[in-house]
Design an enzyme around this catalytic site. Structure first.
Site, short mmCIF file in Angstrom:
data_model
loop_
_atom_site.label_atom_id
_atom_site.label_comp_id
_atom_site.label_asym_id
_atom_site.label_seq_id
_atom_site.Cartn_x
_atom_site.Cartn_y
_atom_site.Cartn_z
CE LYS A 161 -4.30 1.33 2.30
NZ LYS A 161 -5.18 1.52 1.15
N1 PMP Z 1 -7.97 -2.20 -3.11
C1 PMP Z 1 -7.44 -0.96 -3.01
C2 PMP Z 1 -6.80 -0.35 -4.19
C3 PMP Z 1 -7.51 -0.28 -1.78
O1 PMP Z 1 -7.00 0.94 -1.66
C4 PMP Z 1 -8.15 -0.88 -0.68
C5 PMP Z 1 -8.25 -0.16 0.63
N2 PMP Z 1 -7.12 -0.39 1.43
C6 PMP Z 1 -8.68 -2.18 -0.83
C7 PMP Z 1 -8.56 -2.80 -2.07
C8 PMP Z 1 -9.31 -2.89 0.30
O2 PMP Z 1 -8.35 -3.25 1.26
P1 PMP Z 1 -8.68 -3.43 2.79
O3 PMP Z 1 -9.85 -4.34 2.87
O4 PMP Z 1 -7.45 -4.03 3.36
O5 PMP Z 1 -8.99 -2.08 3.34
#
Ligand code: PMP
Length: 297
Positions: A154
């Protein structure tokens, strides 16, 4: 939206300080080239006070993302969980969104900055796309190729792609965009993972071109507990468009039902879908079961 006011406290470089008195360095590599890593985490007001959902998973991913980009977080998972609870307490927050960000020091070269520091903020934030079913469009922007960056990390810089897609969708009057991978398979939304239901089976894009969402995994596990068959595979746009129903998952979006894709309405009534049951289960989990105990400081 105001993310802070005169009273807001943030965690900056080892200390709790007033947001209004905090400052950053304009020569930071994070600002110039997007070499920062972050997380989006939620805490919920439960009968036992504020509880952070999947705290360890989020901070483990933060440390993984930092490692990918050669940045030092400087804190362990346990320490960051503790800091999060103190941050909530200092800001009198229970239902909140917590944003840790690893900011690189000044560095205009393209090697990783030799030093970075952790910032943590929290604010009240409703569901990313609101509480109603959302309308999505298929983006003209593709997700970055896994050979171009580490899609599992991320990283701040990855989000310019999300901003392009979300902006394009909103300009056309939609809530958000479905992005395809470079081969044309369904990948994810600008900030959420994708699920579709077809003939009583749940499908979600396989890992490889997407952020492996913590909510995605939680929802897959909940589905299995509920005896709902879940299949991870490459999904074509035609398959998605012929689904009985669709929903998206993310920490900020939680479990959000999708009304339509490019103006085509999904045929199944939301209240009868797996997505609806899973949204309720997810909420119950957030409010009861999976809570981490508050660490005694
Ligand atoms: N895909 C992207 C591109 C994101 O930014 C997020 C948010 N973090 C998610 C999927 C979902 O991830 P999570 O469930 O870990 O928040």
């Amino acid at each position: 939206m105001d993310y802070y006011d005169q009273d807001t406290i943030i965690f900056l470089n080892g200390a709790f300080v007033k947001a209004t008195e905090a400052s950053g360095n304009l020569y930071s590599q994070t600002l110039h080239y997007g070499n920062g890593v972050f997380e989006g985490i939620r805490s919920y007001e439960t009968a036992d006070g504020a509880r952070i959902l999947k705290a360890s998973e989020h901070f483990e991913r933060l440390i993984f993302s930092a490692g990918v980009m050669g940045l030092e977080v400087g804190f362990s998972v346990e320490e960051m969980i503790e800091i999060s609870y103190r941050l909530l307490e200092k800001n009198n927050l229970k239902d909140a969104y917590i944003r840790p960000l690893v900011v690189a020091d000044p560095m205009m070269g393209l090697g990783p900055a030799p030093h970075a520091f952790l910032v943590m903020m929290a604010w009240k934030w409703g569901r990313l796309l609101g509480d109603k079913l959302v309308k999505l469009s298929v983006s003209s922007w593709r997700r970055p190729h896994p050979k171009s960056c580490v899609v599992e990390a991320k990283v701040s810089g990855h989000y310019v792609n999300s901003i392009l897609a979300s902006t394009e969708a909103r300009k056309k009057g939609y809530d958000d965009a479905v992005m395809l991978d470079t081969e044309g398979f369904v990948a994810e939304c600008s900030g959420a993972n994708i699920f579709m239901e077809k003939d009583h089976i749940l499908y979600t894009p396989a890992l490889g071109n997407i952020l492996p969402g913590i909510t995605r995994l939680t929802v897959m596990n909940l589905a299995r507990e509920m005896q709902i068959p879940v299949v991870e595979k490459q999904i074509t746009l035609d398959e998605l468009k012929s689904a009985d129903s669709m929903f998206i998952t993310g920490t900020a979006a939680e479990v959000t039902g999708v009304a339509s894709l490019d103006g085509h309405t999904f045929p199944m009534e939301w209240d009868f879908t797996f997505g609806y049951s899973l949204a309720r289960k997810y909420r119950l989990l957030a409010l009861h079961a999976d809570a981490q105990p508050t660490t005694v400081i």
